[in-house]
Design a protein around this motif. Structure first.
Motif: not given
Length: 103
Positions: A14-22, A36-46
């Motif tokens: 997820t630290r490379f979200v911009q590169q994955m979007r590109r 592609a991986p799902g994205e979340a704008d907030e913290l997610i549970t385990d």
């Protein structure tokens, strides 16, 4: 264009979200179906993280190949699991950054 476009599954931290979007955009404009991986704008549970991880393996099942987005060579634990899974199921795996020595 082929009868069925190639399907590529993007994997990455997820630290490379911009590169994955590109990568998603570039592949899409090249006529590729991208999962592609799902994205979340907030913290997610385990529990949510585990569910998303399992879902991503099903995305790999759908793909013809896997593209690992790792601009600085970083491969985290989840990505290692996804790469191993892809290879075990016979999917070609390529990297956008340096290929780790253990890969």
């Amino acid at each position: 264009m082929p009868e069925r476009p190639e399907i590529v599954c993007i994997c990455g931290s997820t630290r490379f979200v911009q590169q994955m979007r590109r990568a998603n955009r570039d592949l899409t404009f090249a006529g590729v179906i991208v999962v592609a991986p799902g994205e979340a704008d907030e913290l997610i549970t385990d529990e949510q993280k585990a569910a998303l991880g399992a879902l991503h393996l099903r995305k790999i099942d759908l793909a013809d190949r896997v593209l690992v987005v790792n601009p600085d060579g970083y491969i985290g634990q989840s990505m290692r699991r996804e790469i191993a899974y892809a290879r075990a199921t016979g999917k070609p795996v390529s990297f956008t950054g340096p290929v780790p020595s253990d890969q």
